[in-house]
Design an enzyme around this catalytic site. Structure first.
Site, PDB file in Angstrom:
ATOM      1  N   ASN A 279       0.792  -1.051  -0.228  1.00 47.51           N
ATOM      2  CA  ASN A 279       0.053   0.128  -0.090  1.00 47.51           C
ATOM      3  C   ASN A 279       0.888   1.182   0.273  1.00 47.51           C
ATOM      4  OD1 ASN A 279      -1.802   2.056   0.480  1.00 47.51           O
ATOM      5  ND2 ASN A 279      -2.212   1.785   2.582  1.00 47.51           N
TER       6      ASN A 279
ATOM      7  N   LYS B  79       0.108   4.208  -0.218  1.00 52.65           N
ATOM      8  CA  LYS B  79      -0.369   5.580   0.263  1.00 52.65           C
ATOM      9  C   LYS B  79      -0.349   6.503  -0.743  1.00 52.65           C
ATOM     10  CE  LYS B  79       0.362   3.480   4.598  1.00 52.65           C
ATOM     11  NZ  LYS B  79       0.202   3.532   6.281  1.00 52.65           N
TER      12      LYS B  79
ATOM     13  N   HIS C  83      -9.631   1.193   4.628  1.00 56.47           N
ATOM     14  CA  HIS C  83      -8.322   1.247   5.303  1.00 56.47           C
ATOM     15  C   HIS C  83      -8.584   2.202   6.243  1.00 56.47           C
ATOM     16  CE1 HIS C  83      -4.129   2.298   6.185  1.00 56.47           C
ATOM     17  NE2 HIS C  83      -3.594   1.304   5.570  1.00 56.47           N
TER      18      HIS C  83
ATOM     19  N   GLU D 161      -6.717   4.668   7.580  1.00 62.16           N
ATOM     20  CA  GLU D 161      -6.346   6.057   7.420  1.00 62.16           C
ATOM     21  C   GLU D 161      -7.877   6.722   6.625  1.00 62.16           C
ATOM     22  OE1 GLU D 161      -3.053   5.675   5.218  1.00 62.16           O
ATOM     23  OE2 GLU D 161      -1.957   4.987   7.160  1.00 62.16           O
TER      24      GLU D 161
ATOM     25  N   GLU E 239      -5.529  -5.237  10.249  1.00 61.51           N
ATOM     26  CA  GLU E 239      -4.723  -4.162  10.733  1.00 61.51           C
ATOM     27  C   GLU E 239      -4.982  -3.473  11.941  1.00 61.51           C
ATOM     28  OE1 GLU E 239      -2.439  -3.138   6.852  1.00 61.51           O
ATOM     29  OE2 GLU E 239      -4.383  -1.554   7.009  1.00 61.51           O
TER      30      GLU E 239
ATOM     31  N   GLY F   9       2.038   2.194  10.666  1.00 61.82           N
ATOM     32  CA  GLY F   9       2.858   3.319  10.577  1.00 61.82           C
ATOM     33  C   GLY F   9       3.623   3.826  11.659  1.00 61.82           C
TER      34      GLY F   9
ATOM     35  N   SER G 237       3.073  -2.239  10.189  1.00 57.01           N
ATOM     36  CA  SER G 237       4.606  -2.200  10.582  1.00 57.01           C
ATOM     37  C   SER G 237       5.406  -3.523  10.452  1.00 57.01           C
ATOM     38  CB  SER G 237       4.818  -1.634  11.824  1.00 57.01           C
ATOM     39  OG  SER G 237       4.399  -0.479  12.096  1.00 57.01           O
TER      40      SER G 237
ATOM     41  N   GLY H 158       2.673  -1.095   4.229  1.00 54.15           N
ATOM     42  CA  GLY H 158       2.712   0.156   4.030  1.00 54.15           C
ATOM     43  C   GLY H 158       4.121   0.882   3.779  1.00 54.15           C
ATOM     44  N   GLY H 159       4.712   1.201   4.594  1.00 50.67           N
ATOM     45  CA  GLY H 159       6.117   1.966   4.599  1.00 50.67           C
ATOM     46  C   GLY H 159       7.222   0.938   3.876  1.00 50.67           C
TER      47      GLY H 159
HETATM   48  C1  PEP Z   1      -0.917  -0.014   5.694  1.00 52.44           C
HETATM   49  O1  PEP Z   1      -0.719   1.122   5.491  1.00 52.44           O
HETATM   50  O2  PEP Z   1      -1.825  -0.725   5.270  1.00 52.44           O
HETATM   51  C2  PEP Z   1       0.374  -0.297   6.682  1.00 52.44           C
HETATM   52  C3  PEP Z   1       0.382  -1.662   7.296  1.00 52.44           C
HETATM   53  O3  PEP Z   1       1.203   0.445   6.872  1.00 52.44           O
HETATM   54  P1  PEP Z   1       2.665   0.186   7.835  1.00 52.44           P
HETATM   55  O4  PEP Z   1       3.218  -1.220   6.955  1.00 52.44           O
HETATM   56  O5  PEP Z   1       3.540   1.453   7.232  1.00 52.44           O
HETATM   57  O6  PEP Z   1       2.370   0.196   8.972  1.00 52.44           O
END
Ligand code: PEP
Length: 259
Positions: free
Chosen positions: A17, A19, A102, A104, A174, A180, A220, A241-242
């Site tokens: 993802n 973002k 999601h 966010e 999640e 994040g 994460s 994500g990251g």
């Molecule tokens: C996400 O955006 O779905 C996510 C899991 O982000 P991160 O891996 O950065 O925590």
């Protein structure tokens, strides 16, 4: 009790993802680096990119084992919804997946369980596959209501979804407090909630449908902790994500999921 021991029957899927990151040139460069690194992956690989990168991603990933996803879609097919993109518009481009619900979007854009359900329906009707996100906040976990929250999110999101359509849904658990933040759920915590989601699906559909459902963990996940998380019986991949923004990090997670 659902028999989650059928892990080998489920296809692990690692989805990135991105973002709101990467302009078109940056997207192309990242994908050109990533494609050869994951070409032998023994799991599903998806990148969910910003709307403005979809065309670039579709072009760069044509004929590869990496699928393209968007990060949201509207529930109506067309009309006076300034700034929105419909599921049909994504499908028409050749996009295969869409992330829905999601945290966010729930946190910053007023997404509710009901609008998540409407978007899921629209995505399925347009022929897309869905990565459906559910997860509790830290306050909810500390109140001891994780199971209730995640169970309700799952049930409402899947309202009106048939057993046949469930095959086009991946659920991503999640925990909001892990996204994040660098703070990962322990593999036991993640597996416990993933198992609970599978039990909810068994109640709504059947044990067979639930045993075949891909349930990812996200929050994460990175090159270091992926293997331990992905070894759990009820964790069938990850939403990343990251770590999806760097080809070597994303590849390490894809390798951990390849079995
Ligand atoms: C996400 O955006 O779905 C996510 C899991 O982000 P991160 O891996 O950065 O925590």
């Amino acid at each position: 009790m659902v028999n989650s021991m059928k892990k080998e029957l489920r296809r692990a899927v690692i989805a990135g993802n991105w973002k709101m990151n990467k302009n078109r040139a940056e997207a192309r460069a990242l994908l050109e680096e990533l494609v050869p690194m994951v070409k032998d992956a023994d799991c599903g690989v998806i990148v969910c990119v910003p709307f403005t990168d979809l065309e670039t991603a579709l072009e760069a990933l044509k004929g590869t084992n990496v699928a393209v996803g968007a990060q949201n879609c509207h529930w109506e097919a067309s009309g006076a919804f300034t700034g929105e993109i419909s599921a049909g518009m994504l499908a028409e481009m050749g996009v295969e997946y869409v992330i829905i619900g999601h945290s966010e979007r729930r946190q910053y854009f007023g997404e509710t369980d009901e609008t998540v359900n409407r978007r899921v329906r629209a995505a399925l009707d347009a022929g897309l596959k869905v990565i459906l996100c559910v997860g509790e906040t830290l306050a909810q976990r500390e109140q001891g209501i994780t199971g209730e929250v995640v169970g309700l999110q799952t049930k409402v999101a899947l309202q009106g979804v048939s057993a046949g359509e469930l095959k086009r849904i991946i659920i991503a658990y999640e925990p909001v407090w892990a996204i994040g933040t660098g703070r990962t759920a322990t593999s036991a915590q993640a597996c416990e909630v993933n198992h609970l989601i599978r039990e909810v699906a068994a109640g709504l559909y059947s044990e067979e449908a639930a045993a075949a459902l891909t349930i990812q963990y996200g929050g994460s996940m990175n090159a270091k902790n992926a293997e331990e998380l992905l070894n759990e019986e009820d964790i069938d991949g990850g939403l990343i994500g990251g770590a999806s923004l760097k080809a070597p990090d994303f590849t390490a997670i894809v390798k951990a999921a390849s079995r």
